[in-house]
Structures are given as C-alpha cells and as structure tokens.
Design an enzyme around this catalytic site. Structure first.
Site, PDB file in Angstrom:
ATOM      1  N   ARG A   1       0.982  -0.900  -0.057  1.00 31.11           N
ATOM      2  CA  ARG A   1      -0.311   0.006   0.389  1.00 31.11           C
ATOM      3  C   ARG A   1       0.518   1.213   0.368  1.00 31.11           C
ATOM      4  O   ARG A   1       1.801   1.833   1.123  1.00 31.11           O
ATOM      5  CB  ARG A   1      -0.908   0.259   0.951  1.00 31.11           C
ATOM      6  CG  ARG A   1      -1.764  -1.129   1.482  1.00 31.11           C
ATOM      7  CD  ARG A   1      -3.264  -0.897   2.527  1.00 31.11           C
ATOM      8  NE  ARG A   1      -3.348  -2.980   2.387  1.00 31.11           N
ATOM      9  CZ  ARG A   1      -4.308  -2.408   3.383  1.00 31.11           C
ATOM     10  NH1 ARG A   1      -4.839  -1.901   4.060  1.00 31.11           N
ATOM     11  NH2 ARG A   1      -5.570  -3.622   3.390  1.00 31.11           N
TER      12      ARG A   1
ATOM     13  N   ARG B   1       2.130   1.134  10.025  1.00 29.16           N
ATOM     14  CA  ARG B   1       1.269   1.401   8.511  1.00 29.16           C
ATOM     15  C   ARG B   1       2.967   1.576   7.700  1.00 29.16           C
ATOM     16  O   ARG B   1       3.509   2.209   7.727  1.00 29.16           O
ATOM     17  CB  ARG B   1       1.096   2.591   8.540  1.00 29.16           C
ATOM     18  CG  ARG B   1      -0.287   3.796   7.829  1.00 29.16           C
ATOM     19  CD  ARG B   1      -0.777   4.606   8.083  1.00 29.16           C
ATOM     20  NE  ARG B   1      -1.353   4.826   9.055  1.00 29.16           N
ATOM     21  CZ  ARG B   1      -2.602   4.494   8.982  1.00 29.16           C
ATOM     22  NH1 ARG B   1      -3.335   4.041   8.181  1.00 29.16           N
ATOM     23  NH2 ARG B   1      -3.414   4.875  10.037  1.00 29.16           N
TER      24      ARG B   1
ATOM     25  N   GLU C   1      -6.725  -1.334  15.072  1.00 28.82           N
ATOM     26  CA  GLU C   1      -7.380  -2.651  14.180  1.00 28.82           C
ATOM     27  C   GLU C   1      -6.162  -2.977  13.890  1.00 28.82           C
ATOM     28  O   GLU C   1      -4.827  -3.308  13.365  1.00 28.82           O
ATOM     29  CB  GLU C   1      -7.787  -1.882  13.285  1.00 28.82           C
ATOM     30  CG  GLU C   1      -8.670  -2.351  12.180  1.00 28.82           C
ATOM     31  CD  GLU C   1      -8.546  -2.244  10.387  1.00 28.82           C
ATOM     32  OE1 GLU C   1      -8.201  -3.073   9.845  1.00 28.82           O
ATOM     33  OE2 GLU C   1      -8.090  -0.755  10.422  1.00 28.82           O
TER      34      GLU C   1
ATOM     35  N   SER D   1     -10.712  -6.292   9.857  1.00 24.65           N
ATOM     36  CA  SER D   1     -12.251  -5.563   9.722  1.00 24.65           C
ATOM     37  C   SER D   1     -12.542  -6.732   8.863  1.00 24.65           C
ATOM     38  O   SER D   1     -11.882  -7.148   7.689  1.00 24.65           O
ATOM     39  CB  SER D   1     -11.012  -4.373   8.615  1.00 24.65           C
ATOM     40  OG  SER D   1     -12.855  -3.867   8.120  1.00 24.65           O
TER      41      SER D   1
ATOM     42  N   ARG E   1       0.200  -7.113  12.504  1.00 24.20           N
ATOM     43  CA  ARG E   1       0.115  -5.868  13.611  1.00 24.20           C
ATOM     44  C   ARG E   1       0.209  -7.356  14.916  1.00 24.20           C
ATOM     45  O   ARG E   1       0.035  -6.943  16.062  1.00 24.20           O
ATOM     46  CB  ARG E   1      -1.251  -5.631  13.538  1.00 24.20           C
ATOM     47  CG  ARG E   1      -1.365  -4.040  12.833  1.00 24.20           C
ATOM     48  CD  ARG E   1      -2.320  -3.231  12.020  1.00 24.20           C
ATOM     49  NE  ARG E   1      -1.933  -1.927  11.430  1.00 24.20           N
ATOM     50  CZ  ARG E   1      -3.364  -1.402  12.093  1.00 24.20           C
ATOM     51  NH1 ARG E   1      -4.033  -1.282  11.861  1.00 24.20           N
ATOM     52  NH2 ARG E   1      -2.071  -0.401  10.836  1.00 24.20           N
TER      53      ARG E   1
END
Length: 427
Positions: free
Chosen positions: A262, A277, A349, A352, A391
């Site tokens: 990403r 991130r 998070e 999801s 994560r």
C-alpha cells in the site's frame, strides 16, 4: 457497483444512503446520463430497423425493375450507414460515462449500521479477554524490537525508504509462525481453502473489488500495467469473476497468506514509527462467496473466525461496528477487531470484516444459478483479515513483554517455534 435499474426506481433512497456516508447526491446526474443513453440506443435501434427494411425494399424494387426506387433506397441506406456509425460512437461514449459514474458510487450501508462521520462514531459491540496484569513499564513494539536487536527500521530505510522494516532471527521466526498458525486454524478448523494467488493483478481485478478507479493513488502500479495487491482480497475475490456457479457449491471460502502493498497516500505524519502502517506487510485474508440469504450470517461467522485467532493468542481485544462515515467504499457493514496495545495504551485495528452484498459481484459479473431455475443471480461477497500478521506481532510483543525486555511466546505458537519459548536479545 449498484444496479442502474434499482437507482432509477429508488433515487431518493440512494441519495439518503449516500448522505449517511457524507457523499454527494448523484441520482439525478446518473439518471440523466442513463436517460440520454437510452434515448440514443432507441434512436440507434430505429435506424438499424429502417436500414434492414430499406435493404429488403431495394431487392423488391430491383425485382420489379424499378430502378428509380432502388436508387433512392440505396442512397437512404448509405446515409443510414454513416448515421449509424456516429450513433454507435455516441452510445459507446455514453456507456463509458455511465460506467464511470456508477463505479465511483460507494456501496449502500445496511439499515442497522450506525450513522457517523469518522472512527469516533464507531460503536463498541463487545470486549474479550483482559489487559496484561504485570507491573513493569509498557513499551512500544519498535523500542522492544530494537532493544532485542531483531527489528531494524534504519537499515530497511537505506534499502527501500521509509515505512519498511527488517526483522531478524527469533523475531522473524515469530512473524512466520503467526502466519502459519493462522492458516492452519482457518483451513483445518474453519473450512477455508488455502490459495496461493497472484500478487500482481490486472486493471479488471482491482476494478472488480472496488479499488479502481477511485483509489488508484493508494496502490503501487508497475511499468507493465499491473498492480501490486493491497490485500489478498483482490486476488481471492476475483477467483469467481465471470463465473456462474451452481447454488449447491455455495458458500465458497478462501484464505491466503500474502504480502500486501500500500502506498499509504494521505497518511503523512500518521504512525511514522514502527510497523503499524507500512508499504509492505503480511496478512492472512479470508474471503467468502455466498448467496444473498446467507451473507449476513456469514459476516458473523467470519468475524468469529478472526476473533478466534486473538483468543488462542491470549490477546485482549474489542469488536466495533463501523459507522457510515468510516466504512470502506465497497462495504455494506463492517466489524473491526481492535487489539489492545499496552505500549500505545489504546486499541488498534488488527482485523476488518465486511459484507459487500452484490456490489463487487456486479463489477466482476460473478453469478450463481439455483437448482431448477433458468435465471441467474449475483453472488454476495465478504472479506476480512484473519488477521494482519504484522499487527499481531506488535500485539504479542507489547502484551507478552517481560521485565527483562524479552518477549514470551504464546502457547499457541510454540509448535511453530522449534523449541523457542522466549524472544531474547540477539548476541
């Protein structure tokens, strides 16, 4: 993508739903383009019909030796041929305009999704487990990893730039163990089929899951026109594109452990330190393909599968339902699972899970046929993280930190660690 027929019949409902997502009303413009397109299509069909009739009349006139009528009809056919080419170009242009307009409309939230502007308006559903009870100071994962000598952001930056990391030794093995543990659980206990999908995909695949055209800046694009997947959702969901399945084959459930890529466009200044991130990270993805009647139950099931990962790892977490302003573009309803991070003193998070209805299926033309019926219906698609591996590593490092700076390995991961029970400083 939404159904244009539904939009024509429910314009007010569409605009009301978009208002909940803080998106502009678009029904009037969509319907205007569609009406213009339908008028041009009708005009095109009328001209085609007249051309076909005139062609037959030419033959009849020639049979009667009526050359004057035949010549007049030939001239008319020639004019129609030129007009048809122009009309076909107009219809193609309007088709393209309509598709672009439809492709940028987000999905409709379900009625029970809470209204809100951003993450502050998400609603907590439940908390599971307890926070760690030790008395020593909580430390963020990057401090732990650097002190262990097994997490290097500076070296990664010299190799690849910011938002990358180099993991070494026992910490690298722990990250690998997490991915294998998740895959084994989802395939062995939860009924998902493991897939090794492409990491590079074509425009059509990224369009199918909704990242294109609106979110191109969030992706990495190669020089030969392909895209690096931002999540295995893209590859796994597109396994059913342009297919028609027998109803008794549903549901289909796929899982994959892949790197994800990403650009993190728009995240400048956010989570600049550590692994939260990054441009490249590993994630176990869950994708389900169902019929319309089963999709909401499947969302609950998928969420419970992701939760089980955290339960087995002994991590405290909470589940929240996202509000209308925080949901993803293609989702109708989303649950986020947020793991407790002592070093940050907050929940973050880690998974999801979303139900998309037939939104993605329309873009991919993925359908199914019920037994004994001739017609077909669009499938419903769901996707979720099961879970983000990096994560999960962060959560373990911060929750299993010992006073001496070592990190205990959760019992569920011991079979994957070759006898290592603690991550200790490398010599």
């Amino acid at each position: 993508m939404l159904d244009i027929k539904w939009i024509r019949e429910n314009a007010a409902a569409l605009d009301a739903a978009l208002a909940k997502r803080d998106a502009a009303a678009v029904s009037a413009e969509i319907i205007r383009i569609d009406e213009e397109r339908r008028e041009r299509v009708q005009k095109l069909q009328d001209m085609q019909s007249r051309r076909n009739a005139a062609s037959k009349e030419i033959g009849a006139a020639m049979g009667r030796k009526d050359q004057e009528t035949a010549d007049r009809l030939k001239a008319e056919v020639a004019e129609l041929k030129s007009a048809l080419q122009s009309a076909e170009e107009e219809v193609r242009a309007l088709d393209s305009r309509l598709e672009v307009a439809l492709s940028t409309i987000p999905n409709m939230p379900l009625d029970d999704v809470p209204e809100g502007a951003d993450e502050d308006d998400n609603v907590e559903v439940r908390k599971v487990g307890t926070k760690p009870g030790w008395n020593h100071k909580a430390i963020e994962h990057f401090e732990i990893g650097e002190a262990l000598g097994q997490m290097d952001f500076e070296l990664a930056s010299r190799i690849a730039g910011s938002r990358f990391v180099v993991l070494r030794g026992q910490l690298a093995r722990l990250e690998r163990a997490l991915g294998q543990f998740m895959l084994d659980m989802h395939t062995g206990e939860h009924g998902y089929t493991e897939v090794q999908p492409p990491l590079l995909v074509r425009d059509e695949a990224v369009f199918g899951t909704g990242q294109l055209p609106k979110f191109a800046e969030d992706l990495f694009h190669t020089t030969d026109g392909r895209w690096l997947i931002p999540t295995a959702e893209v590859s796994l969901t597109n396994l059913v594109r342009e297919e028609i399945f027998d109803h008794d084959r549903l549901p289909l459930r796929f899982t994959a452990l892949t790197p994800c890529f990403r650009s993190e466009a728009g995240s400048a200044g956010r989570d600049t330190r550590g692994m939260l991130r990054q441009h490249q990270f590993n994630k176990v993805e869950l994708v389900s393909i169902t019929d319309p009647e089963s999709s909401l139950d499947e969302l609950e099931r998928m969420t419970s599968c992701a939760e089980e990962v955290l339960k087995r790892l002994g991590l405290h977490y909470r589940v929240v339902v996202l509000c209308t302003g925080d949901m993803g573009f293609g989702a109708r309803k989303t649950y986020d699972i947020e793991a407790w991070l002592p070093g940050q003193d907050t929940y973050r998070e880690i998974s999801s899970c979303s139900v998309c209805g037939d939104f993605q299926a329309r873009r991919m033309n993925a359908r199914f046929r019920r037994s004994g019926e001739k017609g077909v219906q669009f499938v419903h698609t769901l996707n979720g993280s099961g879970v983000a591996v990096g994560r999960a590593l962060i959560a373990i490092m911060e929750n299993y930190l010992n006073e001496d700076g070592s990190v205990s390995v959760p019992d569920a991961l011991l079979p994957y660690m070759g006898g290592i029970t603690r991550i200790e400083r490398a010599d």
